[in-house]
Design an enzyme around this catalytic site. Structure first.
Site, PDB file in Angstrom:
ATOM      1  N   GLY A  65       6.252  -0.627  -5.883  1.00 57.50           N
ATOM      2  CA  GLY A  65       5.003  -0.742  -5.603  1.00 57.50           C
ATOM      3  C   GLY A  65       4.555   0.023  -4.248  1.00 57.50           C
ATOM      4  O   GLY A  65       5.529   0.751  -3.906  1.00 57.50           O
ATOM      5  N   ALA A  66       3.570  -0.609  -3.556  1.00 60.41           N
ATOM      6  CA  ALA A  66       3.027  -0.165  -2.306  1.00 60.41           C
ATOM      7  C   ALA A  66       2.959   1.439  -2.844  1.00 60.41           C
ATOM      8  O   ALA A  66       3.126   2.323  -2.026  1.00 60.41           O
ATOM      9  CB  ALA A  66       3.874  -0.196  -1.360  1.00 60.41           C
TER      10      ALA A  66
ATOM     11  N   HIS B 244       4.381   8.394  -5.680  1.00 55.39           N
ATOM     12  CA  HIS B 244       4.669   7.472  -6.692  1.00 55.39           C
ATOM     13  C   HIS B 244       3.770   8.172  -7.826  1.00 55.39           C
ATOM     14  O   HIS B 244       4.052   8.177  -8.794  1.00 55.39           O
ATOM     15  CB  HIS B 244       4.096   6.059  -6.575  1.00 55.39           C
ATOM     16  CG  HIS B 244       5.167   5.113  -5.397  1.00 55.39           C
ATOM     17  ND1 HIS B 244       4.639   4.936  -4.194  1.00 55.39           N
ATOM     18  CD2 HIS B 244       6.267   4.824  -5.701  1.00 55.39           C
ATOM     19  CE1 HIS B 244       5.838   4.118  -3.752  1.00 55.39           C
ATOM     20  NE2 HIS B 244       6.743   4.122  -4.615  1.00 55.39           N
TER      21      HIS B 244
ATOM     22  N   SER C  72       6.707   4.061   1.325  1.00 54.99           N
ATOM     23  CA  SER C  72       5.997   2.844   1.423  1.00 54.99           C
ATOM     24  C   SER C  72       6.000   2.229   3.023  1.00 54.99           C
ATOM     25  O   SER C  72       5.289   1.194   3.301  1.00 54.99           O
ATOM     26  CB  SER C  72       6.329   1.958   0.084  1.00 54.99           C
ATOM     27  OG  SER C  72       6.264   2.373  -0.931  1.00 54.99           O
TER      28      SER C  72
END
Ligand code: PAF
Length: 280
Positions: free
Chosen positions: A31-32, A37, A187
Site C-alpha cells: 500500500g501507500a 506502484h 512509501s
C-alpha cells in the site's frame, strides 16, 4: 474494481477468470501507493485480462524496532488510485487471514538473503517477504507478478523462490520510478521532513557520480562515497555486487548492481543502479 478480504473470495475470482481462459497478473504491495506502484499496475494491466493487486502490510518482514506500526496506511486513497489505473481486484486481507492461528511455515532462501538488506535488517526480513509472496502466489496463481527494481535484492530473492519451488509464475522487474530530482519513489519518503528530503537526493546523485567515475576509469565506490559524505550521509551499506548472484565484485566485467541503503532523517531509504558489464 472489487475489494476482497478473504482468500476464498480471491480463489473463486481467479478460478472464474481461468475458466474463461483469462490470464492473471499480480502486483504484490504494502500500500501507500505512489507512481512506482502505479507503473507496476499499468504494466500488469497491459499484459493480463485480470489484474490483482494485494495490499497487505506484512508484519513478518518487519523487525520489532522497525516501522510496522507507523507504516503509512490509507486504503481508501490506495483503492481510488488502483481503480484509476484499471485494477480488477484489490486483495486487502487482515493479518489473521494470511497468518491464522497455528501458521508454522517459513520460506527461507539461503545465501543472497544474508547480505545487504538481509544483513542490515536481519534474516527475518527476507524470510517474511519470501513467505508472504509464496502465499500470494498460491492464492492468486499469477501468470506473472510485478515488482519494482528499487528493491533489487527482493526481486532476486523472489526469482530464487520461484525457481527453487518450481512456481509457475514469470517475475517482471519494472524500472525504478524517480521524483524529478532523482529521489527514488518510496512509501517511506513520507517520513522525510524538508531538510531530509533535500539530503535524500544524495543517494541517486551518489549512484550517478559512480557511473561518471566508471566512465572516466576512476573508482566507482569512492566517487559515490564522496557524494554521500558531502551530504552528511553515512550509508548502512554502499556496495558493488554481481547483478545475479549478489557476490561482491571489484570491477564491472558482468552486469553489476551498485546498491545503497542509508538512514536519512527518520527514513531508511534504499536505491540502486544497474551497471552494464563490459567484458575485457
Ligand atoms: O515490496 C513490497 O512492498 C513487499 O516487500 C512485498 C513484496 C509486497 C511483500 O510484502
Amino acid at each position: 474494481m472489487r475489494i476482497l478480504r478473504t482468500i476464498a473470495e480471491v480463489l473463486a475470482a481467479v478460478r472464474d477468470a481461468r475458466a474463461a481462459g483469462h490470464t492473471v497478473g499480480l502486483v504484490p504491495t504494502m500500500g501507500a501507493f505512489h507512481e512506482g506502484h502505479l507503473s507496476l499496475m499499468r504494466e500488469a494491466r497491459r499484459n493480463h485480462d485480470l489484474v490483482v493487486v494485494s495490499l497487505f502490510v506484512n508484519p513478518t518482514q518487519f523487525a520489532p524496532n522497525e516501522d510496522l506500526s507507523t507504516y503509512p496506511r490509507d486504503e481508501a486513497r490506495d483503492a481510488a488510485l488502483a481503480e484509476g489505473v484499471g485494477v480488477d481486484i484489490l486483495f486487502a486481507p487482515e493479518p489473521a487471514e494470511i497468518y491464522p492461528d497455528g501458521f508454522a511455515t517459513t520460506i527461507h532462501v539461503a545465501g543472497i538473503t544474508e547480505v545487504l538488506d538481509g544483513a542490515s535488517r536481519g534474516a527475518h526480513h527476507f524470510d517474511g517477504v519470501a513467505t508472504v509472496v509464496t502465499k500470494l502466489f498460491g492464492i492468486v496463481r499469477p501468470d506473472a507478478a510485478y515488482f519494482g527494481q528499487k528493491d533489487a535484492q527482493q526481486v532476486l530473492v523472489v526469482r530464487r523462490v520461484v525457481r527453487d519451488l518450481d512456481l509457475d509464475a514469470r517475475i517482471v522487474a519494472c524500472p525504478i520510478v524517480r521524483e524529478s530530482d532523482g529521489l527514488a519513489m518510496s512509501s517511506r519518503n513520507v517520513y522525510l521532513d524538508a531538510e531530509a528530503r533535500a539530503q535524500a537526493t544524495a543517494l541517486n546523485r551518489a549512484l550517478d557520480a559512480a557511473e561518471v567515475a566508471r566512465a572516466a576509469g576512476d573508482g566507482i565506490l569512492p566517487a559515490a562515497r564522496a557524494v554521500l559524505a558531502e551530504a552528511g550521509i553515512e550509508p548502512e551499506y554502499l556496495e558493488l555486487r554481481d547483478a545475479e548472484t549478489l557476490d561482491p565484485v571489484e570491477s564491472v566485467d558482468r552486469d553489476a548492481l551498485l546498491l545503497v541503503a542509508a538512514r536519512v532523517g527518520s527514513a531508511r531509504l534504499i536505491d540502486n543502479h544497474l551497471l552494464r558489464g563490459t567484458p575485457a
